[in-house]
Design a protein around this motif. Structure first.
Motif, PDB file in Angstrom:
ATOM      1  N   SER A   1       0.840  -1.193   0.000  1.00 56.74           N
ATOM      2  CA  SER A   1       0.000   0.000   0.000  1.00 56.74           C
ATOM      3  C   SER A   1       0.872   1.239   0.000  1.00 56.74           C
ATOM      4  O   SER A   1       1.882   1.296   0.707  1.00 56.74           O
ATOM      5  CB  SER A   1      -0.890   0.023   1.240  1.00 56.74           C
ATOM      6  N   ILE A   2       0.465   2.213  -0.778  1.00 58.66           N
ATOM      7  CA  ILE A   2       1.230   3.457  -0.868  1.00 58.66           C
ATOM      8  C   ILE A   2       0.273   4.627  -0.687  1.00 58.66           C
ATOM      9  O   ILE A   2      -0.740   4.719  -1.373  1.00 58.66           O
ATOM     10  CB  ILE A   2       1.913   3.589  -2.250  1.00 58.66           C
ATOM     11  N   TRP A   3       0.589   5.519   0.252  1.00 51.88           N
ATOM     12  CA  TRP A   3      -0.196   6.730   0.453  1.00 51.88           C
ATOM     13  C   TRP A   3       0.454   7.832  -0.367  1.00 51.88           C
ATOM     14  O   TRP A   3       1.603   8.192  -0.143  1.00 51.88           O
ATOM     15  CB  TRP A   3      -0.226   7.124   1.929  1.00 51.88           C
ATOM     16  N   LEU A   4      -0.285   8.355  -1.349  1.00 44.78           N
ATOM     17  CA  LEU A   4       0.275   9.376  -2.232  1.00 44.78           C
ATOM     18  C   LEU A   4      -0.161  10.783  -1.869  1.00 44.78           C
ATOM     19  O   LEU A   4       0.428  11.745  -2.330  1.00 44.78           O
ATOM     20  CB  LEU A   4      -0.120   9.072  -3.679  1.00 44.78           C
ATOM     21  N   GLY A   5      -1.211  10.910  -1.085  1.00 46.50           N
ATOM     22  CA  GLY A   5      -1.715  12.235  -0.752  1.00 46.50           C
ATOM     23  C   GLY A   5      -2.341  12.902  -1.962  1.00 46.50           C
ATOM     24  O   GLY A   5      -2.706  12.250  -2.933  1.00 46.50           O
ATOM     25  N   ALA A   6      -2.460  14.212  -1.922  1.00 36.90           N
ATOM     26  CA  ALA A   6      -3.063  14.956  -3.029  1.00 36.90           C
ATOM     27  C   ALA A   6      -2.142  14.931  -4.245  1.00 36.90           C
ATOM     28  O   ALA A   6      -0.931  15.101  -4.122  1.00 36.90           O
ATOM     29  CB  ALA A   6      -3.325  16.397  -2.603  1.00 36.90           C
ATOM     30  N   LEU A   7      -2.740  14.697  -5.400  1.00 31.02           N
ATOM     31  CA  LEU A   7      -1.983  14.657  -6.657  1.00 31.02           C
ATOM     32  C   LEU A   7      -2.599  15.615  -7.666  1.00 31.02           C
ATOM     33  O   LEU A   7      -3.800  15.848  -7.650  1.00 31.02           O
ATOM     34  CB  LEU A   7      -2.032  13.244  -7.264  1.00 31.02           C
ATOM     35  N   PRO A   8      -1.796  16.137  -8.593  1.00 31.00           N
ATOM     36  CA  PRO A   8      -2.368  16.922  -9.689  1.00 31.00           C
ATOM     37  C   PRO A   8      -3.251  16.011 -10.546  1.00 31.00           C
ATOM     38  O   PRO A   8      -3.073  14.789 -10.573  1.00 31.00           O
ATOM     39  CB  PRO A   8      -1.152  17.396 -10.484  1.00 31.00           C
ATOM     40  N   ARG A   9      -4.189  16.571 -11.234  1.00 25.85           N
ATOM     41  CA  ARG A   9      -5.186  15.824 -12.012  1.00 25.85           C
ATOM     42  C   ARG A   9      -4.552  14.808 -12.968  1.00 25.85           C
ATOM     43  O   ARG A   9      -4.951  13.652 -12.998  1.00 25.85           O
ATOM     44  CB  ARG A   9      -6.058  16.817 -12.802  1.00 25.85           C
TER      45      ARG A   9
ATOM     46  N   ALA B   1      -4.819   4.516 -13.628  1.00 24.26           N
ATOM     47  CA  ALA B   1      -4.646   3.618 -14.771  1.00 24.26           C
ATOM     48  C   ALA B   1      -3.657   2.496 -14.465  1.00 24.26           C
ATOM     49  O   ALA B   1      -3.727   1.422 -15.064  1.00 24.26           O
ATOM     50  CB  ALA B   1      -4.189   4.407 -15.992  1.00 24.26           C
ATOM     51  N   ASN B   2      -2.750   2.723 -13.517  1.00 25.29           N
ATOM     52  CA  ASN B   2      -1.747   1.726 -13.152  1.00 25.29           C
ATOM     53  C   ASN B   2      -2.076   0.962 -11.873  1.00 25.29           C
ATOM     54  O   ASN B   2      -1.306   0.108 -11.457  1.00 25.29           O
ATOM     55  CB  ASN B   2      -0.376   2.393 -13.002  1.00 25.29           C
ATOM     56  N   ALA B   3      -3.212   1.267 -11.261  1.00 20.98           N
ATOM     57  CA  ALA B   3      -3.601   0.634  -9.999  1.00 20.98           C
ATOM     58  C   ALA B   3      -4.526  -0.555 -10.246  1.00 20.98           C
ATOM     59  O   ALA B   3      -5.194  -0.630 -11.273  1.00 20.98           O
ATOM     60  CB  ALA B   3      -4.299   1.650  -9.109  1.00 20.98           C
ATOM     61  N   ARG B   4      -4.536  -1.467  -9.312  1.00 18.93           N
ATOM     62  CA  ARG B   4      -5.467  -2.598  -9.375  1.00 18.93           C
ATOM     63  C   ARG B   4      -6.646  -2.407  -8.440  1.00 18.93           C
ATOM     64  O   ARG B   4      -7.742  -2.877  -8.714  1.00 18.93           O
ATOM     65  CB  ARG B   4      -4.756  -3.899  -9.028  1.00 18.93           C
ATOM     66  N   VAL B   5      -6.420  -1.714  -7.312  1.00 20.91           N
ATOM     67  CA  VAL B   5      -7.458  -1.537  -6.298  1.00 20.91           C
ATOM     68  C   VAL B   5      -7.443  -0.101  -5.795  1.00 20.91           C
ATOM     69  O   VAL B   5      -6.371   0.478  -5.592  1.00 20.91           O
ATOM     70  CB  VAL B   5      -7.222  -2.475  -5.092  1.00 20.91           C
ATOM     71  N   LEU B   6      -8.631   0.459  -5.607  1.00 21.67           N
ATOM     72  CA  LEU B   6      -8.762   1.756  -4.947  1.00 21.67           C
ATOM     73  C   LEU B   6      -9.456   1.519  -3.613  1.00 21.67           C
ATOM     74  O   LEU B   6     -10.532   0.931  -3.574  1.00 21.67           O
ATOM     75  CB  LEU B   6      -9.604   2.727  -5.772  1.00 21.67           C
ATOM     76  N   LEU B   7      -8.825   1.938  -2.531  1.00 25.53           N
ATOM     77  CA  LEU B   7      -9.410   1.851  -1.195  1.00 25.53           C
ATOM     78  C   LEU B   7      -9.849   3.252  -0.807  1.00 25.53           C
ATOM     79  O   LEU B   7      -9.023   4.153  -0.683  1.00 25.53           O
ATOM     80  CB  LEU B   7      -8.384   1.307  -0.198  1.00 25.53           C
ATOM     81  N   ASN B   8     -11.149   3.455  -0.648  1.00 24.49           N
ATOM     82  CA  ASN B   8     -11.695   4.777  -0.326  1.00 24.49           C
ATOM     83  C   ASN B   8     -12.555   4.647   0.926  1.00 24.49           C
ATOM     84  O   ASN B   8     -13.684   4.188   0.858  1.00 24.49           O
ATOM     85  CB  ASN B   8     -12.525   5.312  -1.490  1.00 24.49           C
ATOM     86  N   PHE B   9     -11.993   5.048   2.051  1.00 23.79           N
ATOM     87  CA  PHE B   9     -12.726   4.958   3.314  1.00 23.79           C
ATOM     88  C   PHE B   9     -13.053   6.345   3.836  1.00 23.79           C
ATOM     89  O   PHE B   9     -12.813   6.668   4.989  1.00 23.79           O
ATOM     90  CB  PHE B   9     -11.931   4.131   4.329  1.00 23.79           C
ATOM     91  N   SER B  10     -13.635   7.151   2.987  1.00 18.70           N
ATOM     92  CA  SER B  10     -14.046   8.500   3.353  1.00 18.70           C
ATOM     93  C   SER B  10     -15.113   8.430   4.446  1.00 18.70           C
ATOM     94  O   SER B  10     -15.965   7.543   4.436  1.00 18.70           O
ATOM     95  CB  SER B  10     -14.605   9.196   2.121  1.00 18.70           C
ATOM     96  N   ARG B  11     -15.077   9.372   5.365  1.00 22.18           N
ATOM     97  CA  ARG B  11     -16.097   9.422   6.424  1.00 22.18           C
ATOM     98  C   ARG B  11     -17.368  10.115   5.969  1.00 22.18           C
ATOM     99  O   ARG B  11     -18.425   9.905   6.539  1.00 22.18           O
ATOM    100  CB  ARG B  11     -15.542  10.144   7.639  1.00 22.18           C
ATOM    101  N   ALA B  12     -17.265  10.972   4.974  1.00 19.20           N
ATOM    102  CA  ALA B  12     -18.436  11.697   4.481  1.00 19.20           C
ATOM    103  C   ALA B  12     -18.322  11.801   2.968  1.00 19.20           C
ATOM    104  O   ALA B  12     -17.366  12.362   2.452  1.00 19.20           O
ATOM    105  CB  ALA B  12     -18.497  13.089   5.095  1.00 19.20           C
TER     106      ALA B  12
END
Length: 76
Positions: free
Chosen positions: A4-12, A20-31
């Motif tokens: 797992s890699i935390w990239l933080g905010a990225l430009p668009r 495009a290069n990822a296999r899984v997106l983990l999105n555990f937003s609270r809201a």
């Protein structure tokens, strides 16, 4: 660890390239209403793992695996 890699905010452009290069997106937003990043990741071919805070399950159906907010470790 190491997978797992935390990239933080990225430009668009970097965000789209990363999805495009990822296999899984983990999105555990609270809201979240509707997560645009979940939709973009699905279009890029990622598997989506998300908390049950928005409507990704409605929009993406079987493309998203949904967990309760307190199940982050289980989701990973």
């Amino acid at each position: 660890e190491g997978d797992s890699i935390w990239l933080g905010a990225l430009p668009r452009d970097r965000t789209l390239e990363t999805l495009a290069n990822a296999r899984v997106l983990l999105n555990f937003s609270r809201a979240e209403v509707q997560s645009l990043v979940d939709l973009e990741a699905a279009v890029a071919g990622c598997h989506i793992v998300a908390s049950r805070t928005g409507s990704s399950e409605e929009w993406l159906g079987e493309r998203v695996r949904v967990f309760e907010q307190n199940e982050l470790e289980r989701a990973m």
